[in-house]
Design a protein around this motif. Structure first.
Motif, mmCIF file in Angstrom:
data_model
loop_
_atom_site.group_PDB
_atom_site.id
_atom_site.type_symbol
_atom_site.label_atom_id
_atom_site.label_comp_id
_atom_site.label_asym_id
_atom_site.label_seq_id
_atom_site.Cartn_x
_atom_site.Cartn_y
_atom_site.Cartn_z
ATOM 1 N N MET A 108 -27.665 56.920 11.496
ATOM 2 C CA MET A 108 -28.136 56.484 13.012
ATOM 3 C C MET A 108 -29.363 56.925 13.515
ATOM 4 O O MET A 108 -30.299 56.294 14.225
ATOM 5 C CB MET A 108 -27.024 57.166 13.817
ATOM 6 C CG MET A 108 -25.664 56.439 13.707
ATOM 7 S SD MET A 108 -25.418 54.720 14.004
ATOM 8 C CE MET A 108 -25.294 54.228 12.211
ATOM 9 N N VAL A 109 -29.909 58.237 12.884
ATOM 10 C CA VAL A 109 -31.178 58.771 13.264
ATOM 11 C C VAL A 109 -32.115 58.080 12.620
ATOM 12 O O VAL A 109 -33.146 57.751 13.114
ATOM 13 C CB VAL A 109 -31.187 60.307 13.005
ATOM 14 C CG1 VAL A 109 -32.625 60.782 13.056
ATOM 15 C CG2 VAL A 109 -30.215 61.232 13.777
ATOM 16 N N ALA A 110 -31.809 57.652 11.246
ATOM 17 C CA ALA A 110 -32.987 56.921 10.536
ATOM 18 C C ALA A 110 -33.169 55.473 11.050
ATOM 19 O O ALA A 110 -34.317 55.008 11.249
ATOM 20 C CB ALA A 110 -32.631 56.846 9.048
ATOM 21 N N LEU A 111 -32.146 54.746 11.831
ATOM 22 C CA LEU A 111 -32.120 53.765 12.297
ATOM 23 C C LEU A 111 -33.121 53.603 13.551
ATOM 24 O O LEU A 111 -33.789 52.645 13.904
ATOM 25 C CB LEU A 111 -30.985 52.966 12.543
ATOM 26 C CG LEU A 111 -30.295 52.341 11.125
ATOM 27 C CD1 LEU A 111 -28.825 51.793 11.801
ATOM 28 C CD2 LEU A 111 -30.970 51.265 10.569
ATOM 29 N N PHE A 112 -32.675 54.716 14.323
ATOM 30 C CA PHE A 112 -33.212 54.986 15.614
ATOM 31 C C PHE A 112 -34.842 55.297 15.284
ATOM 32 O O PHE A 112 -35.959 54.414 16.001
ATOM 33 C CB PHE A 112 -32.801 56.183 16.315
ATOM 34 C CG PHE A 112 -33.654 56.529 17.376
ATOM 35 C CD1 PHE A 112 -33.367 55.480 18.725
ATOM 36 C CD2 PHE A 112 -34.590 57.393 17.550
ATOM 37 C CE1 PHE A 112 -34.081 55.968 19.745
ATOM 38 C CE2 PHE A 112 -35.182 57.685 18.821
ATOM 39 C CZ PHE A 112 -35.011 57.118 19.843
ATOM 40 N N SER A 113 -35.260 55.874 14.363
ATOM 41 C CA SER A 113 -36.555 55.997 14.121
ATOM 42 C C SER A 113 -37.456 54.813 13.277
ATOM 43 O O SER A 113 -38.505 54.542 13.751
ATOM 44 C CB SER A 113 -36.646 57.291 12.835
ATOM 45 O OG SER A 113 -38.246 57.705 12.476
ATOM 46 N N LEU A 114 -36.527 54.204 12.642
ATOM 47 C CA LEU A 114 -37.146 52.801 12.233
ATOM 48 C C LEU A 114 -37.382 51.997 13.540
ATOM 49 O O LEU A 114 -38.718 51.121 13.391
ATOM 50 C CB LEU A 114 -36.225 52.115 11.202
ATOM 51 C CG LEU A 114 -36.415 50.688 10.785
ATOM 52 C CD1 LEU A 114 -37.750 50.947 9.869
ATOM 53 C CD2 LEU A 114 -35.374 50.165 9.938
ATOM 54 N N VAL A 162 -28.022 51.796 18.747
ATOM 55 C CA VAL A 162 -29.288 52.769 18.309
ATOM 56 C C VAL A 162 -30.474 51.838 18.038
ATOM 57 O O VAL A 162 -31.469 52.137 18.380
ATOM 58 C CB VAL A 162 -28.649 53.450 16.984
ATOM 59 C CG1 VAL A 162 -29.943 54.171 16.455
ATOM 60 C CG2 VAL A 162 -27.559 54.573 17.297
ATOM 61 N N LEU A 163 -30.187 50.655 17.549
ATOM 62 C CA LEU A 163 -31.522 50.111 17.105
ATOM 63 C C LEU A 163 -32.065 49.508 18.556
ATOM 64 O O LEU A 163 -33.180 49.199 18.684
ATOM 65 C CB LEU A 163 -31.104 48.778 16.401
ATOM 66 C CG LEU A 163 -30.488 48.887 15.070
ATOM 67 C CD1 LEU A 163 -30.279 47.574 14.395
ATOM 68 C CD2 LEU A 163 -31.853 49.422 14.200
ATOM 69 N N SER A 164 -31.100 49.029 19.595
ATOM 70 C CA SER A 164 -31.594 48.647 20.778
ATOM 71 C C SER A 164 -32.532 49.722 21.622
ATOM 72 O O SER A 164 -33.435 49.585 22.158
ATOM 73 C CB SER A 164 -30.579 48.272 21.795
ATOM 74 O OG SER A 164 -29.904 46.862 21.174
ATOM 75 N N TRP A 165 -31.829 50.979 21.606
ATOM 76 C CA TRP A 165 -32.384 52.177 22.005
ATOM 77 C C TRP A 165 -33.820 52.525 21.425
ATOM 78 O O TRP A 165 -34.738 52.656 22.062
ATOM 79 C CB TRP A 165 -31.471 53.431 22.049
ATOM 80 C CG TRP A 165 -32.067 54.596 22.805
ATOM 81 C CD1 TRP A 165 -33.102 54.768 23.648
ATOM 82 C CD2 TRP A 165 -31.597 55.841 22.369
ATOM 83 N NE1 TRP A 165 -33.125 55.924 24.078
ATOM 84 C CE2 TRP A 165 -32.318 56.707 23.271
ATOM 85 C CE3 TRP A 165 -30.698 56.588 21.511
ATOM 86 C CZ2 TRP A 165 -32.271 58.011 23.257
ATOM 87 C CZ3 TRP A 165 -30.587 57.941 21.409
ATOM 88 C CH2 TRP A 165 -31.189 58.792 22.485
ATOM 89 N N GLY A 166 -33.922 52.212 20.105
ATOM 90 C CA GLY A 166 -35.183 52.625 19.533
ATOM 91 C C GLY A 166 -36.213 51.448 19.888
ATOM 92 O O GLY A 166 -37.616 51.718 20.132
ATOM 93 N N MET A 167 -35.738 50.114 19.999
ATOM 94 C CA MET A 167 -36.912 49.105 20.369
ATOM 95 C C MET A 167 -37.146 49.158 21.785
ATOM 96 O O MET A 167 -38.400 48.819 22.269
ATOM 97 C CB MET A 167 -35.977 47.768 20.057
ATOM 98 C CG MET A 167 -36.022 47.500 18.351
ATOM 99 S SD MET A 167 -35.687 45.716 17.988
ATOM 100 C CE MET A 167 -33.859 45.819 18.858
ATOM 101 N N VAL A 168 -36.408 49.837 22.605
ATOM 102 C CA VAL A 168 -36.859 50.234 24.062
ATOM 103 C C VAL A 168 -37.591 50.889 24.179
ATOM 104 O O VAL A 168 -38.753 51.242 24.922
ATOM 105 C CB VAL A 168 -35.722 50.363 24.998
ATOM 106 C CG1 VAL A 168 -35.886 50.886 26.470
ATOM 107 C CG2 VAL A 168 -34.548 49.297 24.933
#
Length: 406
Positions: A108-114, A162-168
């Motif tokens: 989850m952390v790696a996907l968020f960072s990506l 997680v991906l949506s949060w990272g892109m935001v």
């Protein structure tokens, strides 16, 4: 840069600008360390929860619990590489999580960072792989306390969140970078407009002085031509024409020196013959205005007016001259206060103020070029000038000019 060039650069340079964290820094800042430690602790916490659930299952052998612990710890430690290889780390952890639930927190952390540090295309590819592998992990390592369908739905929703949060977060950082770039462009355009305004003011002053010089030189030519074609004129008439020629030539020379002084750039030299008006002749200007019927109150606190630099003294004189002229035209009959203070090292300050006229008068139209010229003159002299109406309806002009210490 023109607007056309800016539009051509906009899609490539501003559509997806590189964020500060996209390229790994050689040394981590305090903020980087804080974020990395927090990410590590979050991943370790989720891994411990998963390991506790596995350990509570009596059907799982101790050797598998030990292997899960080692792999989960290795996955959490691998997060320290997420800034350098975010795509590769997320892809590897996606494969590892198929058979290892303890590595879910690290994934989850790696996907968020990506999603934060890479554009949409690699995020979409790795994210699609994570969504495809979401049903495989509960199929290979089912959780006895949770059904298969519930585990799949929870895993898919968690990955999408997680991906949506990272892109935001990335979109917000891009917006901040875009606004900063626009602010820099706006400042640059404002500086260009200020320089253009100064250039236009200089050109206006030059045109005005050109008209004055043309008038004086034309007058000089007329009287010189009269002397040429009437050599037998009476002596009194010849003397009067010669006096007009002399005065016109002297005034034309003064005007020429004036325009050269106004249009001189800040970096030009200030040597050579100087115009006659100086700070020491300010009293004569006031006396002349009083003879014309003006009420002028002077507060001159400069101890040594003759010691003032020639350029500074001349600028003070011209400011006072223009202000007295404006007061005579726009506020006749009022009492004008003129204050000059300062000295070597602290600079010179001049303030000219007049109240609003109390009696009706015929207004004299003005072009406004005088105050523009004074502002430009004060700026070129290394100082500044402000002007505007006062609270009681009058008008005030304040200027500060440099006077270097001896």
């Amino acid at each position: 840069m023109t607007r056309t060039e800016y539009r051509w650069l906009l899609p490539s340079a501003m559509a997806d600008p590189e964020l500060p964290g996209d390229r790994p820094r050689t040394r981590r800042t305090v903020r980087d360390w804080a974020v990395d430690i927090t990410a590590f602790l979050c991943a370790a916490g989720i891994g411990l929860l998963a390991l506790t659930a596995i350990d509570a299952d009596d059907t799982t052998a101790d050797v598998f619990v030990l292997v899960d612990s080692v792999i989960g710890a290795a996955a959490c430690c691998a997060l320290w590489l997420r800034r350098r290889w975010p795509v590769g780390l997320a892809a590897v952890l996606t494969v590892v999580c198929i058979v290892e639930p303890v590595a879910a927190g690290a994934l989850m952390v790696a996907l968020f960072s990506l999603a934060v540090h890479r554009p949409f295309k690699p995020v979409a590819i790795v994210g699609a792989g994570a969504l495809i592998s979401a049903p495989l992990q509960p199929l290979l390592r089912p959780d006895p306390s949770t059904g298969f369908l519930a585990s799949v739905i929870f895993g898919i929703l968690l990955i999408l969140l997680v991906l949506s949060w990272g892109m935001v977060v990335r979109s917000r950082r891009q917006l901040v970078l875009t606004l900063r770039e626009r602010a820099r462009r706006a400042e640059a355009e404002a500086e260009l407009r200020a320089e253009q305004a100064q250039r236009l003011a200089r050109e206006a002053i030059a045109r005005e002085m050109h008209d004055v010089l043309a008038h004086r030189l034309t007058l000089l030519s007329v009287h010189a031509g009269a002397l040429e074609f009437r050599p037998d004129a009476p002596a009194a008439e010849i003397g009067r024409a010669a006096g007009v020629i002399r005065d016109s030539a002297h005034e034309a020379l003064q005007d020429l020196r004036e325009i050269i002084g106004v249009l001189r750039g800040p970096g030009d030299t200030d040597e050579g013959d100087r115009p006659q008006p100086t700070l020491a002749t300010l009293d004569a200007l006031v006396a002349e205005s009083r003879l014309a019927g003006m009420k002028v109150v002077v507060d001159n606190r400069v101890a040594d007016p003759r010691g003032a630099p020639a350029a500074t003294g001349r600028t003070v004189y011209r400011i006072a001259q223009e202000c007295l002229t404006n007061a005579r035209k726009h506020a006749p009959g009022t009492e004008v206060s003129l204050t000059v203070t300062g000295g070597p090292g602290e600079g010179l300050a001049i303030e000219v103020e007049n109240p609003a006229p109390t009696e009706p008068f015929e207004r004299v139209p003005g072009s406004g070029q005088g105050l523009i010229g004074l502002t430009e003159r004060a700026t070129l002299a290394g100082g500044g000038l402000v002007h505007g109406p006062t609270e009681d309806g009058g008008f005030a002009v304040r200027a500060r000019l440099p006077w270097p210490a001896a």
